[in-house]
Motif scaffolding. Structure first.
Motif: not given
Length: 153
Positions: A41, A75-76, A96, A120-123
């Motif tokens: 992440a 959410g990514l 996204s 980026k905001t997440a894995a």
């Protein structure tokens, strides 16, 4: 725009291609996959963009945009950060995986080295494209060179 020598361009393109940045030097755009394994992440890519007078005028600012080219993932999101001295600007591709670039950001730092990072905001692996241009105060494209400093591919 003053043209880069073929040998210099070839070496730069070869280095960037090996790091996952295809076609970035000549077109001032290119992309890569960040966090290819999809488990980091905090993956961050970092490049240095040098703005110089190539005969078209003294650089005034660097402009840039980012586009997430992967499929949508809730959410990514990808963000692009420009930094020079004590100034920083950020743009986020807020949808996204759509076909649109983030809003264009511009950092007025004159000639010299700017740092551009992608976060980026997440894995999750993300294919992205970025556009960048060094510009004079009257909107003319001027000398723009790039060097990859960190690639979390």
């Amino acid at each position: 725009m003053k043209s880069t020598s073929f040998k210099t361009a070839l070496v730069a393109v070869s280095i960037l291609f090996s790091a996952g940045y295809a076609d970035v030097v000549l077109a001032h755009s290119g992309g890569a996959v960040t966090d290819a394994a999809g488990n980091n992440a905090g993956a961050t890519d970092l490049v240095a963009v040098t703005c110089s007078d190539d005969g078209n005028g003294t650089p005034h600012h660097l402009t840039s945009q980012i586009k997430d080219q992967s499929g949508p993932v809730s959410g990514l999101l990808l963000s692009l950060h420009l930094q020079k001295g004590n100034q920083m600007k950020t743009a986020t591709d807020s949808v996204s995986g759509d076909a649109n670039y983030s809003p264009e950001i511009s950092l007025n730092g004159g000639p010299g080295v700017y740092y551009m990072s992608i976060t980026k905001t997440a894995a999750g692996a993300r294919l992205f494209d970025i556009i960048w241009h060094c510009m004079t105060s009257d909107g003319q494209h001027t000398g723009t060179d790039i060097a990859v400093l960190q690639y979390d591919g």
